[in-house]
Design a protein around this motif. Structure first.
Motif, PDB file in Angstrom:
ATOM      1  N   ILE A 316       0.846  -1.205   0.000  1.00 29.01           N
ATOM      2  CA  ILE A 316       0.000   0.000   0.000  1.00 29.01           C
ATOM      3  C   ILE A 316       0.879   1.251   0.000  1.00 29.01           C
ATOM      4  O   ILE A 316       0.576   2.246  -0.672  1.00 29.01           O
ATOM      5  CB  ILE A 316      -1.000  -0.014   1.178  1.00 29.01           C
ATOM      6  CG1 ILE A 316      -2.156   0.959   0.928  1.00 29.01           C
ATOM      7  CG2 ILE A 316      -0.377   0.310   2.502  1.00 29.01           C
ATOM      8  CD1 ILE A 316      -3.201   0.465  -0.001  1.00 29.01           C
ATOM      9  N   LYS A 317       1.999   1.210   0.744  1.00 27.18           N
ATOM     10  CA  LYS A 317       2.911   2.359   0.743  1.00 27.18           C
ATOM     11  C   LYS A 317       3.486   2.590  -0.662  1.00 27.18           C
ATOM     12  O   LYS A 317       3.595   3.730  -1.116  1.00 27.18           O
ATOM     13  CB  LYS A 317       4.053   2.130   1.740  1.00 27.18           C
ATOM     14  CG  LYS A 317       3.672   2.330   3.198  1.00 27.18           C
ATOM     15  CD  LYS A 317       4.880   2.091   4.088  1.00 27.18           C
ATOM     16  CE  LYS A 317       4.550   2.368   5.551  1.00 27.18           C
ATOM     17  NZ  LYS A 317       5.704   2.100   6.447  1.00 27.18           N
ATOM     18  N   ARG A 318       3.825   1.502  -1.322  1.00 26.41           N
ATOM     19  CA  ARG A 318       4.385   1.616  -2.671  1.00 26.41           C
ATOM     20  C   ARG A 318       3.375   2.253  -3.629  1.00 26.41           C
ATOM     21  O   ARG A 318       3.710   3.145  -4.404  1.00 26.41           O
ATOM     22  CB  ARG A 318       4.779   0.223  -3.176  1.00 26.41           C
ATOM     23  CG  ARG A 318       5.388   0.204  -4.588  1.00 26.41           C
ATOM     24  CD  ARG A 318       5.556  -1.220  -5.076  1.00 26.41           C
ATOM     25  NE  ARG A 318       4.270  -1.885  -5.268  1.00 26.41           N
ATOM     26  CZ  ARG A 318       3.887  -2.984  -4.622  1.00 26.41           C
ATOM     27  NH1 ARG A 318       4.680  -3.546  -3.729  1.00 26.41           N
ATOM     28  NH2 ARG A 318       2.703  -3.526  -4.857  1.00 26.41           N
ATOM     29  N   ASP A 319       2.110   1.831  -3.539  1.00 20.18           N
ATOM     30  CA  ASP A 319       1.113   2.309  -4.499  1.00 20.18           C
ATOM     31  C   ASP A 319       0.642   3.733  -4.209  1.00 20.18           C
ATOM     32  O   ASP A 319       0.300   4.471  -5.131  1.00 20.18           O
ATOM     33  CB  ASP A 319      -0.082   1.345  -4.546  1.00 20.18           C
ATOM     34  CG  ASP A 319       0.247   0.069  -5.312  1.00 20.18           C
ATOM     35  OD1 ASP A 319       1.020   0.154  -6.283  1.00 20.18           O
ATOM     36  OD2 ASP A 319      -0.241  -1.008  -4.940  1.00 20.18           O
ATOM     37  N   ILE A 320       0.615   4.130  -2.926  1.00 23.91           N
ATOM     38  CA  ILE A 320       0.171   5.498  -2.654  1.00 23.91           C
ATOM     39  C   ILE A 320       1.286   6.515  -2.885  1.00 23.91           C
ATOM     40  O   ILE A 320       1.023   7.721  -2.903  1.00 23.91           O
ATOM     41  CB  ILE A 320      -0.407   5.655  -1.222  1.00 23.91           C
ATOM     42  CG1 ILE A 320       0.675   5.509  -0.159  1.00 23.91           C
ATOM     43  CG2 ILE A 320      -1.553   4.692  -1.000  1.00 23.91           C
ATOM     44  CD1 ILE A 320       0.182   5.793   1.248  1.00 23.91           C
ATOM     45  N   ASP A 321       2.510   6.045  -3.061  1.00 23.97           N
ATOM     46  CA  ASP A 321       3.607   6.965  -3.388  1.00 23.97           C
ATOM     47  C   ASP A 321       3.710   7.223  -4.890  1.00 23.97           C
ATOM     48  O   ASP A 321       4.560   8.011  -5.328  1.00 23.97           O
ATOM     49  CB  ASP A 321       4.938   6.416  -2.860  1.00 23.97           C
ATOM     50  CG  ASP A 321       5.078   6.592  -1.353  1.00 23.97           C
ATOM     51  OD1 ASP A 321       4.365   7.451  -0.805  1.00 23.97           O
ATOM     52  OD2 ASP A 321       5.874   5.869  -0.726  1.00 23.97           O
ATOM     53  N   LYS A 322       2.851   6.570  -5.688  1.00 26.91           N
ATOM     54  CA  LYS A 322       2.865   6.798  -7.130  1.00 26.91           C
ATOM     55  C   LYS A 322       2.251   8.162  -7.448  1.00 26.91           C
ATOM     56  O   LYS A 322       1.391   8.640  -6.713  1.00 26.91           O
ATOM     57  CB  LYS A 322       2.102   5.681  -7.849  1.00 26.91           C
ATOM     58  CG  LYS A 322       2.804   4.328  -7.760  1.00 26.91           C
ATOM     59  CD  LYS A 322       1.996   3.220  -8.414  1.00 26.91           C
ATOM     60  CE  LYS A 322       2.742   1.886  -8.329  1.00 26.91           C
ATOM     61  NZ  LYS A 322       1.934   0.755  -8.863  1.00 26.91           N
ATOM     62  N   PRO A 323       2.660   8.792  -8.552  1.00 30.15           N
ATOM     63  CA  PRO A 323       2.170  10.148  -8.855  1.00 30.15           C
ATOM     64  C   PRO A 323       0.716  10.188  -9.312  1.00 30.15           C
ATOM     65  O   PRO A 323       0.046  11.207  -9.180  1.00 30.15           O
ATOM     66  CB  PRO A 323       3.105  10.616  -9.983  1.00 30.15           C
ATOM     67  CG  PRO A 323       3.589   9.349 -10.619  1.00 30.15           C
ATOM     68  CD  PRO A 323       3.674   8.339  -9.525  1.00 30.15           C
ATOM     69  N   ASN A 324       0.206   9.094  -9.881  1.00 29.64           N
ATOM     70  CA  ASN A 324      -1.187   9.085 -10.327  1.00 29.64           C
ATOM     71  C   ASN A 324      -1.726   7.657 -10.286  1.00 29.64           C
ATOM     72  O   ASN A 324      -0.975   6.697 -10.117  1.00 29.64           O
ATOM     73  CB  ASN A 324      -1.321   9.656 -11.742  1.00 29.64           C
ATOM     74  CG  ASN A 324      -0.465   8.914 -12.743  1.00 29.64           C
ATOM     75  OD1 ASN A 324       0.724   9.198 -12.871  1.00 29.64           O
ATOM     76  ND2 ASN A 324      -1.047   7.938 -13.443  1.00 29.64           N
TER      77      ASN A 324
END
Length: 570
Positions: A316-324
């Motif tokens: 979840i941390k990896r995916d919410i750090d994505k720009p879009n």
């Protein structure tokens, strides 16, 4: 200069800066910590070593224009103790130290707002003044003098006596006029009774309080750890003044009993600031009212504190750090979706990131995030707000729920134009979110190109640590969880035998179980090809996704919850 202005919003920080205990620059991190944890400013200043407890007490006494007292060394006669009802002492966190015929001196450990001062004068029917004492001493004296919050039966009797002067018209519901209702709602016994109900609810860690009038009874129930418990009901005729008192506290129209109303109450209970979200609903026998208890001191809006498994947390941390992209949290009402979303937003909340939320309603106020409440009556719908968001130059958007094709298309459009979008859906599992979006009419190729992750979650009750009991599972129990004897080995399972600490339920508290579907390239291909959600789910499991049931079983084997809870919620 900006820092100095910020400190002026809180009296503790303002006092600390004025007295040279704290610099304006040092105040900003303390405000940030308060927003993040809900911890009181006073505790942050003392725990952070900025000021000693005795110096803090002197600061509070100076602010109130009074003195500090040593409570253990103070002789307090029984008649002085009895001058303040138990429910009032516990609700307002006060201890009486002196009385005269028309006044009482109360020991406090915190600043007292003018509103609280007025309430105390009203419920005690005498003038009040204050002295300041250590918080530990205050709590010790409250527990010694007032073993419980007061007897509900006594409070109901006092309430009925206090309302005799109002007349029988109160029992006629719709026929009582506004002046009579206001008079009844403002009587001291009613105020004390409502305060007692609120105190007990917060003390029992209730998430909701239900006031429900029926034809022949008036029921009050608390929801604790997801289960409802009834308290001793007051007489049916007292429903109107009690519900009217709540509406007065929430700033609602007490004369309007034919339309639903929503409001908010902010109160201090036992020394803690509590937010109550109020919803009224007209029914056949009067207004039903539900209060949602929002206690920041027991809710941690930190991803690391939600109890997620390490692999889910990392994903979840990896995916919410994505720009879009779009991140969706799924689950039924009351499964903790909003808490998870807020925790994600808190992680992203910094001065470089513009975050906008559309919520129905706003549950927690978070500094630095622009939060917009949905109001269907005024036309401020999700769709209208979200369209306006796209013109507000956001980096991150959160919509409380994807409700229809219109809101789904706005989420997709926002994602395609470089925004990170968070939302929720009511589906049984993570893969079901994809099917729901397609059912709404969103093109599969748009879903596959924008959806980054779906987190399915439930809240299960945790076993009470005070009465946790081990047992060896039989084949029936193992079969219910689809486990083989060799999967368990000699490991014992646990249940709660029931004790005073957990009100004989065997459970105390709740924790999340999770199912994390990361939308990788193979999953994107399956979405584009319009594959059934069951096939997508099976592919995700092959790639390492742990289902809700499997995560629940992991919690059973680790002794956190019971087989019954996992079977009930997965």
């Amino acid at each position: 200069m900006e820092g100095a202005q910020k400190t002026s919003t809180d009296p503790f920080l303002r006092m600390a800066v004025e007295q040279g205990v704290l610099t304006s620059d040092a105040a900003a991190p303390i405000e940030e910590e308060h927003e993040r944890t809900g911890k009181p400013y006073k505790a942050l200043l003392v725990d952070g070593g900025f000021v000693s407890e005795s110096a803090m007490l002197e600061m509070i006494a100076g602010y109130l224009g009074t003195r500090v007292v040593n409570l253990p060394a103070t002789d307090i006669p029984p008649d002085v103790v009895h001058s303040v009802p138990s429910a009032v002492a516990r609700m307002y966190n006060v201890v009486p130290v002196e009385t005269t015929q028309n006044s009482v001196v109360l020991a406090v450990s915190d600043l007292v707002s003018p509103q609280t001062m007025d309430e105390l004068m009203f419920v005690l029917t005498r003038d009040v003044s204050f002295v300041v004492a250590r918080e530990d001493d205050l709590r010790s004296h409250i527990n010694q003098f007032y073993p419980d919050a007061g007897d509900v039966t006594d409070m109901v009797s006092a309430m009925e006596e206090g309302l005799e002067a109002v007349g029988d018209s109160l029992g006629l519901g719709e026929l009582a006029d506004e002046k009579e209702i206001e008079t009844a709602a403002g009587t001291t016994p009613v105020i004390r009774f409502v305060n007692l109900v609120l105190y007990q609810a917060v003390n029992d860690r209730a998430s909701d309080i239900h006031f429900e009038p029926f034809e022949k009874e008036f029921q009050i129930r608390y929801r604790v750890d997801g289960a409802l418990y009834a308290m001793q009901p007051p007489p049916r005729r007292l429903a109107l003044p009690i519900i009217s008192r709540i509406k007065v506290m929430a700033g609602l129209n007490i004369a309007e009993r034919r339309l639903p109303q929503d409001g908010r109450i902010q109160v201090g209970i036992g020394g803690r600031p509590i937010d109550l979200r109020v919803s009224t609903l007209p029914t056949q026998f009067g207004e039903s009212v539900v209060l949602r208890v929002l206690d920041r001191s027991i809710v941690s809006l930190e991803l690391d504190n939600l109890g997620m498994p390490e692999d889910v947390l990392d994903g979840i941390k990896r995916d919410i750090d994505k720009p879009n992209g779009i991140v969706i949290v799924t689950g039924p009402t009351g499964s903790g979706k909003t808490t998870t979303l807020y925790s994600c937003l808190r992680r992203l909340n910094n001065v470089e990131t513009k975050i906008l939320t559309a919520e129905d309603p706003v549950e927690y106020d978070i500094d630095g995030i622009v939060q917009v409440p949905v109001n269907e009556i005024t036309g401020n719908t999700f769709a209208v707000i979200l369209r306006a968001f796209l013109r507000q130059d956001p980096d991150v958007m959160m919509m409380g729920e994807i409700r229809d094709l219109e809101t789904a298309e706005i989420a997709v459009k926002a994602s395609l134009t470089g925004h990170l979008v968070f939302s929720t859906l009511h589906t049984n599992d993570a893969s079901g979110a994809i099917a729901r979006l397609i059912d709404m009419g969103v093109e599969p190729y748009l879903i596959s190109s924008t959806l980054e992750a779906v987190l399915g979650q439930r809240l299960v009750r945790t076993i009470c640590e005070h009465c946790k009991t081990q047992y060896a599972p039989d084949d029936t129990v193992l079969g219910a969880m689809s486990l083989r004897r060799e999967d368990v080995g000699d490991r014992k399972l646990c249940y709660g035998a029931g004790c005073n600490y957990c009100n004989e339920t065997g459970y105390r508290g709740r924790k999340g179980i999770y199912e994390f579907l990361s939308v990788s390239d193979p999953i994107r291909d399956m979405i584009t090809e319009h594959k059934p959600s069951m096939l997508i789910r099976n592919r995700a499991i092959q790639m390492g996704m742990r289902t809700l049931r499997e995560d629940g079983i992991r919690n059973v084997l680790d002794g956190y919850t019971t087989v019954e809870e996992v079977l009930k919620y997965t």
